[in-house]
Scaffold this active site. Sequence first.
Site, PDB file in Angstrom:
ATOM      1  N   SER A  24     -11.926   0.650  -5.787  1.00 37.43           N
ATOM      2  CA  SER A  24     -11.614   1.199  -7.113  1.00 37.43           C
ATOM      3  C   SER A  24     -12.785   1.178  -8.086  1.00 37.43           C
ATOM      4  O   SER A  24     -12.635   0.819  -9.258  1.00 37.43           O
ATOM      5  CB  SER A  24     -10.431   0.458  -7.743  1.00 37.43           C
ATOM      6  OG  SER A  24      -9.289   0.770  -7.030  1.00 37.43           O
ATOM      7  N   GLY A  43     -13.401   1.888  -1.370  1.00 37.58           N
ATOM      8  CA  GLY A  43     -11.964   1.627  -1.494  1.00 37.58           C
ATOM      9  C   GLY A  43     -11.676   0.429  -2.388  1.00 37.58           C
ATOM     10  O   GLY A  43     -10.609  -0.176  -2.302  1.00 37.58           O
ATOM     11  N   ASP A  55      -4.362   0.426  -9.262  1.00 39.33           N
ATOM     12  CA  ASP A  55      -5.757   0.023  -9.419  1.00 39.33           C
ATOM     13  C   ASP A  55      -6.079  -0.351 -10.862  1.00 39.33           C
ATOM     14  O   ASP A  55      -6.695  -1.379 -11.134  1.00 39.33           O
ATOM     15  CB  ASP A  55      -6.682   1.158  -8.955  1.00 39.33           C
ATOM     16  CG  ASP A  55      -6.365   1.593  -7.542  1.00 39.33           C
ATOM     17  OD1 ASP A  55      -5.761   0.805  -6.790  1.00 39.33           O
ATOM     18  OD2 ASP A  55      -6.710   2.731  -7.183  1.00 39.33           O
ATOM     19  N   GLU A  76       0.828  -1.203   0.000  1.00 36.05           N
ATOM     20  CA  GLU A  76       0.000   0.000   0.000  1.00 36.05           C
ATOM     21  C   GLU A  76       0.866   1.258   0.000  1.00 36.05           C
ATOM     22  O   GLU A  76       1.824   1.363   0.763  1.00 36.05           O
ATOM     23  CB  GLU A  76      -0.893  -0.029   1.242  1.00 36.05           C
ATOM     24  CG  GLU A  76      -2.315   0.357   0.990  1.00 36.05           C
ATOM     25  CD  GLU A  76      -3.067  -0.589   0.063  1.00 36.05           C
ATOM     26  OE1 GLU A  76      -3.144  -0.290  -1.146  1.00 36.05           O
ATOM     27  OE2 GLU A  76      -3.573  -1.601   0.545  1.00 36.05           O
ATOM     28  N   HIS A  77       0.493   2.184  -0.879  1.00 32.67           N
ATOM     29  CA  HIS A  77       1.244   3.439  -1.063  1.00 32.67           C
ATOM     30  C   HIS A  77       2.687   3.164  -1.517  1.00 32.67           C
ATOM     31  O   HIS A  77       3.581   3.969  -1.261  1.00 32.67           O
ATOM     32  CB  HIS A  77       1.201   4.309   0.191  1.00 32.67           C
ATOM     33  CG  HIS A  77      -0.145   4.943   0.399  1.00 32.67           C
ATOM     34  ND1 HIS A  77      -0.429   6.239   0.064  1.00 32.67           N
ATOM     35  CD2 HIS A  77      -1.305   4.427   0.878  1.00 32.67           C
ATOM     36  CE1 HIS A  77      -1.697   6.515   0.344  1.00 32.67           C
ATOM     37  NE2 HIS A  77      -2.258   5.417   0.839  1.00 32.67           N
ATOM     38  N   ASP A  99       2.990   2.110  -4.849  1.00 35.77           N
ATOM     39  CA  ASP A  99       2.979   2.222  -6.326  1.00 35.77           C
ATOM     40  C   ASP A  99       3.618   3.521  -6.812  1.00 35.77           C
ATOM     41  O   ASP A  99       4.446   3.506  -7.724  1.00 35.77           O
ATOM     42  CB  ASP A  99       1.581   1.985  -6.919  1.00 35.77           C
ATOM     43  CG  ASP A  99       0.490   2.951  -6.502  1.00 35.77           C
ATOM     44  OD1 ASP A  99       0.718   3.768  -5.570  1.00 35.77           O
ATOM     45  OD2 ASP A  99      -0.608   2.886  -7.105  1.00 35.77           O
ATOM     46  N   SER A 118     -14.060   3.721  -9.352  1.00 34.31           N
ATOM     47  CA  SER A 118     -13.805   4.710 -10.412  1.00 34.31           C
ATOM     48  C   SER A 118     -12.870   4.152 -11.476  1.00 34.31           C
ATOM     49  O   SER A 118     -13.072   4.364 -12.671  1.00 34.31           O
ATOM     50  CB  SER A 118     -13.240   6.003  -9.821  1.00 34.31           C
ATOM     51  OG  SER A 118     -11.997   5.757  -9.186  1.00 34.31           O
ATOM     52  N   GLU A 138      -7.041  10.301 -14.104  1.00 38.93           N
ATOM     53  CA  GLU A 138      -7.255  10.475 -12.661  1.00 38.93           C
ATOM     54  C   GLU A 138      -6.470  11.669 -12.124  1.00 38.93           C
ATOM     55  O   GLU A 138      -6.996  12.499 -11.394  1.00 38.93           O
ATOM     56  CB  GLU A 138      -6.763   9.233 -11.902  1.00 38.93           C
ATOM     57  CG  GLU A 138      -7.707   8.081 -11.898  1.00 38.93           C
ATOM     58  CD  GLU A 138      -8.778   8.198 -10.818  1.00 38.93           C
ATOM     59  OE1 GLU A 138      -8.497   8.739  -9.734  1.00 38.93           O
ATOM     60  OE2 GLU A 138      -9.900   7.739 -11.083  1.00 38.93           O
TER      61      GLU A 138
HETATM   62  C1  GLA Z   1      -5.311   4.273  -4.108  1.00 40.82           C
HETATM   63  C2  GLA Z   1      -4.580   4.706  -5.367  1.00 40.82           C
HETATM   64  C3  GLA Z   1      -3.484   3.714  -5.744  1.00 40.82           C
HETATM   65  C4  GLA Z   1      -2.585   3.413  -4.556  1.00 40.82           C
HETATM   66  C5  GLA Z   1      -3.411   3.098  -3.313  1.00 40.82           C
HETATM   67  C6  GLA Z   1      -2.564   2.954  -2.088  1.00 40.82           C
HETATM   68  O1  GLA Z   1      -6.040   3.100  -4.353  1.00 40.82           O
HETATM   69  O2  GLA Z   1      -5.480   4.834  -6.447  1.00 40.82           O
HETATM   70  O3  GLA Z   1      -2.745   4.220  -6.826  1.00 40.82           O
HETATM   71  O4  GLA Z   1      -1.683   4.456  -4.315  1.00 40.82           O
HETATM   72  O5  GLA Z   1      -4.391   4.088  -3.058  1.00 40.82           O
HETATM   73  O6  GLA Z   1      -1.788   1.824  -2.175  1.00 40.82           O
END
Ligand code: GLA
Length: 390
Positions: free
Chosen positions: A134, A132, A180, A41-42, A44, A136, A168
């Site tokens: 995705s 959460g 995502d 997570e975080h 990417d 979108s 985005e």
């Molecule tokens: C959201 C963002 C992704 C990623 C996550 C955290 O889903 O769209 O690009 O950064 O948060 O891992």
Amino acid sequence: MNTTARTGAPAGNLADRFHATFGAAPDGIWAAPGRVNLIGEHTDYNEGFVLPFAIDKRATTALRLRADHTVRLLSTFGDQGLVEADAAALVPGTVKGWAKYPLGVVWALQRHGVEVSGFDLLLDSDVPLGAGLSSSHAIECAVITALNELTRARLSAEDMVRLTQRAENVFVGAPTGIMDQSASLRGAAGQAVFLDCRDQAVQLVPFDAREAGLVLLVIDTKVSHSHADGGYASRRASCELGAEVLGVPALRDVAVADLEEAAGLLDPETFRRVRHVVTENDRVLQTVEALRAQGPAHIGRFLDASHASMRDDFEISCPELDLAVDTARAHGAIGARMTGGGFGGSAVALTPVDDEQQVRAAVVRAFTEAGFTRPDIFTVTPAPGAERIS
Ligand code: GLA
């Protein structure tokens, strides 16, 4: 090719509704899934590693190109009604509601040199909004897959990932990474998507929880999040600052063994943000190794450590997510963590089949006792990525 969507409205119904609304049959129907992130997570936007998968919930879009520049958009959900726009006059930051996702894709394609005429579009989705998962990106990926085919643009999956990211980042105004849409476009049934976000290399890793006697429960806390709000951007800024001070192109280039030295160079808050990203990258690699060597029953401790790191170092959890994770763990889950950008949304809990009902009941009870909104709890499995379904 399937003739019905596996989830959401059957393709036939959507085609009929499209005809009734727009007076002609659609050129085709395309679907793209939401995702859960198993771990990473975080990482990417720090050019690191992620391990999401496409879920068995998806956005389905019926679409027909027009001869003029008019875009007409209608969804089966929400109360926005029919939205009309001029494909030749799209301006970032000006569109409200779900229409900004398809229109952002059109804008990004045009900026990339792909000529997109007007079109009529009817959208259906069973990806819960704001959870959460995705929703979108599912819309964007369904639309870009349709337009890629209908305009004969011949874009690769990697191109479509970058273009939906631009939609985005610039058109919608959310400074998100590439995880995502990579899961939505490149996912496969029964597989998690191990993605190197530096070069977009993908390795599919089998993830069959059922076979291991487990289910992956999603606990939607109903706390809404928006990545266009400040928290996500401020975490991203901390990571960029950390990389700059440490003199590396991205935090991907910092190893766990470098952290001791980094502690002396960074202010305490930036150090904690950096430590999350660096250890999280390591956890993704360890999870992939454990999945390949031993299977899903052996990844629980990485999920737990990931959650603790997001709660304490990256500070993107919230009381509802912590309660979901702690309660699921206390009642049988072998590992649990929040998934996605944070500040709300969903947690995932890898749970033995025999404990599923007990975990569900305990989480609902704990939320009631805490005075929180009742969460939605459901299972997900890795499903195919974006595709034409009719
Ligand atoms: C959201 C963002 C992704 C990623 C996550 C955290 O889903 O769209 O690009 O950064 O948060 O891992």
